[in-house]
Design a protein around this motif. Structure first.
Motif, mmCIF file in Angstrom:
data_model
loop_
_atom_site.group_PDB
_atom_site.id
_atom_site.type_symbol
_atom_site.label_atom_id
_atom_site.label_comp_id
_atom_site.label_asym_id
_atom_site.label_seq_id
_atom_site.Cartn_x
_atom_site.Cartn_y
_atom_site.Cartn_z
ATOM 1 N N LYS A 172 -42.769 20.926 28.191
ATOM 2 C CA LYS A 172 -41.990 20.818 29.377
ATOM 3 C C LYS A 172 -42.466 20.707 30.699
ATOM 4 N N SER A 173 -41.961 19.750 31.346
ATOM 5 C CA SER A 173 -42.435 19.760 32.905
ATOM 6 C C SER A 173 -41.285 19.263 33.553
ATOM 7 N N LYS A 174 -41.394 18.897 34.820
ATOM 8 C CA LYS A 174 -40.207 18.503 35.791
ATOM 9 C C LYS A 174 -39.942 16.970 35.210
ATOM 10 N N ALA A 175 -40.862 16.351 34.771
ATOM 11 C CA ALA A 175 -40.510 14.910 34.600
ATOM 12 C C ALA A 175 -40.481 14.724 33.120
ATOM 13 N N PHE A 176 -40.884 15.419 32.196
ATOM 14 C CA PHE A 176 -40.732 15.282 30.798
ATOM 15 C C PHE A 176 -40.276 16.462 29.824
ATOM 16 N N ASP A 177 -39.663 16.360 28.875
ATOM 17 C CA ASP A 177 -39.514 17.344 28.125
ATOM 18 C C ASP A 177 -39.712 17.109 26.464
ATOM 19 N N LEU A 178 -39.880 18.121 25.737
ATOM 20 C CA LEU A 178 -40.429 18.092 24.273
ATOM 21 C C LEU A 178 -39.391 18.860 23.573
ATOM 22 N N THR A 179 -38.360 18.129 22.918
ATOM 23 C CA THR A 179 -37.432 19.222 22.310
ATOM 24 C C THR A 179 -37.717 19.152 20.902
ATOM 25 N N GLU A 180 -37.346 20.092 20.001
ATOM 26 C CA GLU A 180 -37.548 20.305 18.747
ATOM 27 C C GLU A 180 -37.407 18.846 17.903
ATOM 28 N N ALA A 181 -36.340 18.325 18.106
ATOM 29 C CA ALA A 181 -36.165 17.054 17.378
ATOM 30 C C ALA A 181 -37.168 16.095 17.617
ATOM 31 N N HIS A 182 -37.544 15.745 19.104
ATOM 32 C CA HIS A 182 -38.499 14.837 19.429
ATOM 33 C C HIS A 182 -39.645 15.267 18.971
ATOM 34 N N ALA A 183 -40.119 16.719 18.984
ATOM 35 C CA ALA A 183 -41.484 17.064 18.175
ATOM 36 C C ALA A 183 -41.414 16.687 16.951
ATOM 37 N N ALA A 184 -40.458 17.018 16.311
ATOM 38 C CA ALA A 184 -40.353 16.714 14.670
ATOM 39 C C ALA A 184 -40.635 15.165 14.338
ATOM 40 N N VAL A 249 -52.760 11.708 22.908
ATOM 41 C CA VAL A 249 -52.131 12.668 24.056
ATOM 42 C C VAL A 249 -50.766 12.475 24.291
ATOM 43 N N THR A 250 -49.916 13.532 24.603
ATOM 44 C CA THR A 250 -48.642 13.356 25.093
ATOM 45 C C THR A 250 -48.874 12.728 26.467
ATOM 46 N N GLU A 251 -47.671 11.944 27.019
ATOM 47 C CA GLU A 251 -47.666 11.255 27.962
ATOM 48 C C GLU A 251 -47.193 12.236 29.386
ATOM 49 N N ASP A 252 -47.112 13.378 29.308
ATOM 50 C CA ASP A 252 -46.859 14.607 30.278
ATOM 51 C C ASP A 252 -47.791 15.058 31.009
ATOM 52 N N LEU A 275 -37.325 13.032 31.957
ATOM 53 C CA LEU A 275 -36.299 13.676 32.602
ATOM 54 C C LEU A 275 -36.140 13.053 34.039
ATOM 55 N N LYS A 276 -37.000 12.217 34.496
ATOM 56 C CA LYS A 276 -36.706 11.574 35.818
ATOM 57 C C LYS A 276 -37.775 10.458 35.688
ATOM 58 N N ALA A 277 -37.611 9.454 36.846
ATOM 59 C CA ALA A 277 -38.635 8.385 36.915
ATOM 60 C C ALA A 277 -40.086 9.058 37.167
ATOM 61 N N GLY A 278 -40.800 8.474 36.380
ATOM 62 C CA GLY A 278 -42.067 8.883 36.144
ATOM 63 C C GLY A 278 -43.160 7.809 36.860
ATOM 64 N N ASP A 279 -42.725 7.248 38.165
ATOM 65 C CA ASP A 279 -43.620 6.208 38.604
ATOM 66 C C ASP A 279 -45.082 6.709 38.603
ATOM 67 N N LYS A 280 -45.264 8.075 39.005
ATOM 68 C CA LYS A 280 -46.804 8.454 39.028
ATOM 69 C C LYS A 280 -47.473 8.403 37.721
#
Length: 326
Positions: A172-184, A249-252, A275-280
């Protein structure tokens, strides 16, 4: 590049708040300079007393430090990373009578004209006469370094079948999340790919990986041949990178993607929940993809080749050139 031989070794200070991910940027750049010219590296952690930590950089003074004061003799080269270093990075040239060359990595976002050189990620879009852009951030990973670290893990990894798939999971970060369901869901896709290839899994989590996501992935992947590092013992990351045939690698994490691309091995990017626009991040991934280093993970483990990224070495050459011509 032929190593440069000054009259005496460069005295380099690596300055940060001591957090590994921050410190390794400055240290990686210092080590890259040291590979080009004789140098002595000293690590200088910086911590501010709690009462003053959140003050604007312009108001902080050395008297507010909780860490050991930094005093003369000042270094030839000061390489710093992170917000905690800014009140010192902007003053050390005056303290040294103009003798210290000051390098700041990342975008300082404050007093950018007061550093001799800013080594900034290209995806930040920073510009200026003293800005040197690189893909990703400086880091400590080189083919030689991971090869030197690999023998410590060879007994565990060498017997594993090919292809060996290293999986680096962020969180989890300001731009991304890794929920239990997504991780599964990611774990199921990874498991399918490993089984279809007949290979083995080498997985490590980051400090930011949520416990629920970690548990979900471990439960779904633990029956595969390989190694899921549980955080005990020495970190096998360098061993994983050395012995891997593919890297996921995860994109976060900009750092993980750029570091993985320094190996020259196929790097597959795993999607996260935005979680938000990830332009960078999009700009970084576009850059890495244009270099042939990364591709989105599509469930297949196709191989490809490209020139390994050596951006930290390129930045080190720029630092030495700038020191010569200042």
């Amino acid at each position: 590049m032929t190593p440069i031989s000054p009259v005496s070794p460069l005295d380099i200070w690596v300055v940060s708040d001591g957090r590994a991910g921050i410190e390794n940027q400055a240290l990686g750049l210092a080590e890259a300079v040291q590979r080009l010219t004789p140098a002595k590296i000293t690590i200088k952690p910086v911590r501010w007393r709690a009462l003053f930590d959140r003050l604007p950089s312009t108001l902080k003074t050395p008297a507010m430090l909780a860490s050991e004061p930094l005093t003369a003799p000042w270094p030839d080269l000061w390489i710093a990373t992170g917000r905690a270093t800014l009140p010192l990075s902007t003053r050390v040239k005056a303290w040294s009578g103009g003798e210290t060359f000051v390098v700041q990595t990342q975008d300082p976002r404050w007093a950018n004209d007061r550093y001799d050189l800013i080594v900034a990620p290209a995806h930040d879009g920073l510009s200026g006469d003293n800005v040197f852009e690189i893909t990703g951030s400086p880091h400590r990973i080189t083919p030689q370094r991971i090869a030197e670290a690999a023998p410590a893990f060879a007994d565990r990894i060498a017997p594993l079948p090919h292809p060996r798939i290293a999986v680096l999971i962020g969180g989890k970060s300001k731009a991304f999340d890794l929920t239990e369901a997504h991780a599964a869901d990611l774990a199921d896709q990874i498991a399918d790919a490993v089984r279809a290839s007949g290979g083995a899994l080498m997985l490590t989590f980051s400090r930011r990986t949520p416990d629920a996501a970690k548990a979900a992935m471990t439960a779904r992947l633990s029956d595969l041949p390989g190694w899921i590092w549980d955080g005990t013992g020495d970190n096998p990351l360098f061993g994983f990178l050395h012995f891997a045939d593919h890297i996921l690698v995860t994109e976060d994490s900009a750092n993980m993607a750029a570091e993985a691309a320094s190996t020259g091995k196929p790097v597959h990017v795993l999607p996260m929940i935005s979680l938000k626009a990830g332009d960078k991040f999009a700009r970084l991934h576009d850059d890495l993809q244009s270099r042939g280093a990364i591709r989105p993970f599509d469930g297949a483990l196709d191989g490809w080749t490209y020139d390994p990224l050596a951006e930290t070495d390129r930045a080190a050459r720029a630092v030495l050139e700038a020191m010569r011509t200042r």
